[in-house]
Design a protein around this motif. Structure first.
Motif, mmCIF file in Angstrom:
data_model
loop_
_atom_site.group_PDB
_atom_site.id
_atom_site.type_symbol
_atom_site.label_atom_id
_atom_site.label_comp_id
_atom_site.label_asym_id
_atom_site.label_seq_id
_atom_site.Cartn_x
_atom_site.Cartn_y
_atom_site.Cartn_z
ATOM 1 N N THR A 184 0.831 -1.209 0.000
ATOM 2 C CA THR A 184 0.000 0.000 0.000
ATOM 3 C C THR A 184 0.861 1.252 0.000
ATOM 4 O O THR A 184 0.507 2.251 -0.612
ATOM 5 C CB THR A 184 -0.930 0.042 1.219
ATOM 6 O OG1 THR A 184 -0.168 -0.181 2.385
ATOM 7 C CG2 THR A 184 -2.012 -0.994 1.118
ATOM 8 N N ARG A 188 0.133 3.591 -3.090
ATOM 9 C CA ARG A 188 -0.511 4.866 -2.800
ATOM 10 C C ARG A 188 0.212 5.993 -3.540
ATOM 11 O O ARG A 188 -0.407 6.818 -4.219
ATOM 12 C CB ARG A 188 -0.486 5.131 -1.300
ATOM 13 C CG ARG A 188 -1.075 6.469 -0.927
ATOM 14 C CD ARG A 188 -1.041 6.690 0.555
ATOM 15 N NE ARG A 188 -1.767 5.644 1.262
ATOM 16 C CZ ARG A 188 -1.215 4.735 2.031
ATOM 17 N NH1 ARG A 188 0.086 4.747 2.220
ATOM 18 N NH2 ARG A 188 -1.945 3.831 2.631
ATOM 19 N N GLN A 243 1.333 13.750 -0.807
ATOM 20 C CA GLN A 243 1.746 12.353 -0.926
ATOM 21 C C GLN A 243 3.181 12.153 -0.476
ATOM 22 O O GLN A 243 3.508 11.132 0.135
ATOM 23 C CB GLN A 243 1.567 11.855 -2.364
ATOM 24 C CG GLN A 243 0.122 11.646 -2.754
ATOM 25 C CD GLN A 243 -0.604 10.714 -1.823
ATOM 26 O OE1 GLN A 243 -0.072 9.717 -1.368
ATOM 27 N NE2 GLN A 243 -1.844 11.049 -1.519
ATOM 28 N N TYR A 245 4.587 13.903 1.834
ATOM 29 C CA TYR A 245 4.499 13.992 3.294
ATOM 30 C C TYR A 245 3.967 12.681 3.871
ATOM 31 O O TYR A 245 4.510 12.147 4.848
ATOM 32 C CB TYR A 245 3.592 15.163 3.664
ATOM 33 C CG TYR A 245 3.283 15.282 5.125
ATOM 34 C CD1 TYR A 245 4.284 15.590 6.043
ATOM 35 C CD2 TYR A 245 1.995 15.103 5.603
ATOM 36 C CE1 TYR A 245 4.004 15.707 7.376
ATOM 37 C CE2 TYR A 245 1.703 15.213 6.941
ATOM 38 C CZ TYR A 245 2.716 15.514 7.824
ATOM 39 O OH TYR A 245 2.441 15.605 9.148
ATOM 40 N N ILE A 246 2.919 12.128 3.250
ATOM 41 C CA ILE A 246 2.313 10.905 3.773
ATOM 42 C C ILE A 246 3.279 9.737 3.658
ATOM 43 O O ILE A 246 3.375 8.898 4.561
ATOM 44 C CB ILE A 246 0.983 10.625 3.033
ATOM 45 C CG1 ILE A 246 -0.083 11.573 3.552
ATOM 46 C CG2 ILE A 246 0.531 9.192 3.224
ATOM 47 C CD1 ILE A 246 -1.391 11.440 2.850
ATOM 48 N N LEU A 249 5.687 10.226 6.446
ATOM 49 C CA LEU A 249 4.999 10.062 7.732
ATOM 50 C C LEU A 249 4.747 8.589 8.026
ATOM 51 O O LEU A 249 4.994 8.103 9.142
ATOM 52 C CB LEU A 249 3.680 10.829 7.692
ATOM 53 C CG LEU A 249 2.851 10.841 8.977
ATOM 54 C CD1 LEU A 249 3.534 11.703 10.012
ATOM 55 C CD2 LEU A 249 1.452 11.343 8.717
ATOM 56 N N LEU A 250 4.284 7.839 7.023
ATOM 57 C CA LEU A 250 4.011 6.415 7.242
ATOM 58 C C LEU A 250 5.310 5.654 7.470
ATOM 59 O O LEU A 250 5.365 4.758 8.326
ATOM 60 C CB LEU A 250 3.259 5.840 6.049
ATOM 61 C CG LEU A 250 1.777 6.193 5.993
ATOM 62 C CD1 LEU A 250 1.163 5.718 4.706
ATOM 63 C CD2 LEU A 250 1.042 5.585 7.163
ATOM 64 N N LEU A 253 6.173 6.226 10.942
ATOM 65 C CA LEU A 253 5.254 5.513 11.836
ATOM 66 C C LEU A 253 5.590 4.033 11.918
ATOM 67 O O LEU A 253 5.520 3.428 13.001
ATOM 68 C CB LEU A 253 3.822 5.676 11.334
ATOM 69 C CG LEU A 253 3.063 6.871 11.870
ATOM 70 C CD1 LEU A 253 1.822 7.110 11.058
ATOM 71 C CD2 LEU A 253 2.698 6.628 13.318
ATOM 72 N N LEU B 48 -2.907 10.253 8.654
ATOM 73 C CA LEU B 48 -2.719 8.804 8.691
ATOM 74 C C LEU B 48 -4.023 8.083 8.364
ATOM 75 O O LEU B 48 -4.059 7.174 7.520
ATOM 76 C CB LEU B 48 -2.211 8.388 10.081
ATOM 77 C CG LEU B 48 -2.031 6.894 10.255
ATOM 78 C CD1 LEU B 48 -0.874 6.417 9.405
ATOM 79 C CD2 LEU B 48 -1.795 6.550 11.701
ATOM 80 N N ALA B 55 -6.142 4.062 0.826
ATOM 81 C CA ALA B 55 -5.478 2.877 0.291
ATOM 82 C C ALA B 55 -6.468 1.954 -0.414
ATOM 83 O O ALA B 55 -6.131 1.325 -1.418
ATOM 84 C CB ALA B 55 -4.770 2.129 1.418
ATOM 85 N N ILE B 58 -7.025 3.191 -3.766
ATOM 86 C CA ILE B 58 -5.811 3.005 -4.565
ATOM 87 C C ILE B 58 -5.715 1.560 -5.057
ATOM 88 O O ILE B 58 -5.400 1.308 -6.225
ATOM 89 C CB ILE B 58 -4.579 3.363 -3.699
ATOM 90 C CG1 ILE B 58 -4.605 4.837 -3.314
ATOM 91 C CG2 ILE B 58 -3.307 3.023 -4.436
ATOM 92 C CD1 ILE B 58 -4.670 5.777 -4.456
ATOM 93 N N LEU B 59 -6.022 0.623 -4.169
ATOM 94 C CA LEU B 59 -5.975 -0.781 -4.589
ATOM 95 C C LEU B 59 -6.985 -1.038 -5.693
ATOM 96 O O LEU B 59 -6.696 -1.738 -6.671
ATOM 97 C CB LEU B 59 -6.248 -1.695 -3.392
ATOM 98 C CG LEU B 59 -5.154 -1.741 -2.330
ATOM 99 C CD1 LEU B 59 -5.587 -2.613 -1.165
ATOM 100 C CD2 LEU B 59 -3.868 -2.261 -2.919
#
Lengths: 263, 67
Positions: A184, A188, A243, A245-246, A249-250, A253, B48, B55, B58-59
């Motif tokens: 993902t 993404r 995107q 940033y995400i 960030l992920l 995390l 988040l 997601a 997106i999938l």
């Protein structure tokens, strides 16, 4: 390779699709070195040059360039790494997160820079590679901290769950935390860039076709189409920054999750 | 008219994540409106949640091209 609509202009309108992402080779017949490859190299040069220039003459009272460079660095260091990973361990991961963010950001922004206008991340291989690095790092860190079995237990067995439900939860947690996370993460980024570029292609190529090749009054429909293309370009700028940033960030995390103490 | 049913399927499957993303940002705006100083804490959580809900779309988007 199907004809590129910008190169081959036929009277029929060729709807933009995934064939627009298969770009011709730049040097000779090498399928390897295409425009995305060139853009990847260019992004490395841009990011390295900018931060080298910004950090070269570091003074106590920063100049304009140094101020911009420090601001960019502080955003990732404090806004992402320290806030997510925590002030004890975050410094080890700052170089990686920092490079990752600006690499992804510059490559995404190529999508709306005039004359370049191709987001490198709309080639899925690039996104797979970046997510693969993140996967190796967050798993490696976890295995180093908890040991192999300890890490598996840490990441697949949720705390405070009754034992009879564990046979159901452990496979789900394993699939979602180990197998699906890199998928993902990369998809993404890829799909956002891909869809955004496709959206712009539809409005710009369609608007151009309507304006120049359509019959009669239908041509007027080309004007709002091109205006909307401008609006969506700004929208894409937002998505591209978001995107990047995400993604970082992920990544942070996941690392924070691997580093967390047992409950 | 040309096209595949994949298009319709992807359009339908995007409804769920669309609602989800809307709910997440609604909750985020609500939280910041009630307690503006919590903005810094809520922002990463909101993004988040947005990323996780997105997601699914997106999938679906990828399956649309594969299928």
């Amino acid at each position: 390779m199907s004809p590129h609509p910008l190169v081959v202009r036929s009277e029929e309108f060729v709807a933009p699709g995934s064939h627009d992402f298969d770009l011709p080779p730049i040097l000779g017949n090498s399928e390897f070195f295409t425009k995305p490859m060139l853009l990847l190299l260019l992004s490395v040069v841009i990011v390295a040059t900018f931060f080298w220039l910004a950090a070269r003459k570091a003074t106590i009272v920063p100049g304009k360039l140094q101020f911009a460079g420090e601001g960019a660095y502080t955003f990732v260091r404090n806004g992402v790494a320290r806030d997510v990973i925590g002030s004890r361990d975050f410094m080890r991961f700052v170089p990686w997160l920092f490079a990752l963010f600006y690499f992804v950001l510059v490559n995404n922004l190529f999508g709306i820079v005039p004359l370049i206008q191709f987001p490198t991340m709309s080639k899925v291989g690039v996104a797979y590679a970046l997510a693969g690095v993140t996967w190796l790092i967050f798993n490696g860190i976890g295995i180093r901290k908890h040991g192999f079995l300890g890490y598996l237990r840490h990441t697949t067995v949720p705390a405070g769950v009754p034992a009879y439900i564990l046979p159901l939860l452990i496979p789900i947690e394993f699939i979602s935390n180990i197998l699906v996370r890199p998928l993902t993460l990369s998809l993404r980024l890829f799909a956002n860039m891909f869809a955004g570029h496709l959206l712009l292609l539809v409005f710009i190529l369609g608007g151009e076709y309507l304006l120049l090749h359509a019959e009669g009054l239908t041509r007027l429909a080309g004007i709002p189409a091109l205006l909307l293309a401008l609006v969506f370009t700004f929208f894409e700028a937002l998505v591209q920054v978001l995107q990047a940033y995400i993604f970082v960030l992920l990544s942070a995390l996941y690392v924070a999750g691997s580093l967390a103490e047992e409950h | 008219m040309e096209g595949t049913l994949n298009l319709v399927g992807y359009g339908l499957s995007a409804i769920g994540p669309g609602i989800g993303v809307g709910l997440i940002f609604a909750a985020y705006i609500n939280g910041v409106a009630r307690q503006p100083e919590a903005r810094g804490l809520l922002q990463p959580i909101a993004f988040l949640g947005f990323a996780l809900a997105e997601a699914l779309a997106i999938l679906g988007f990828v399956l649309f091209f594969i299928g």
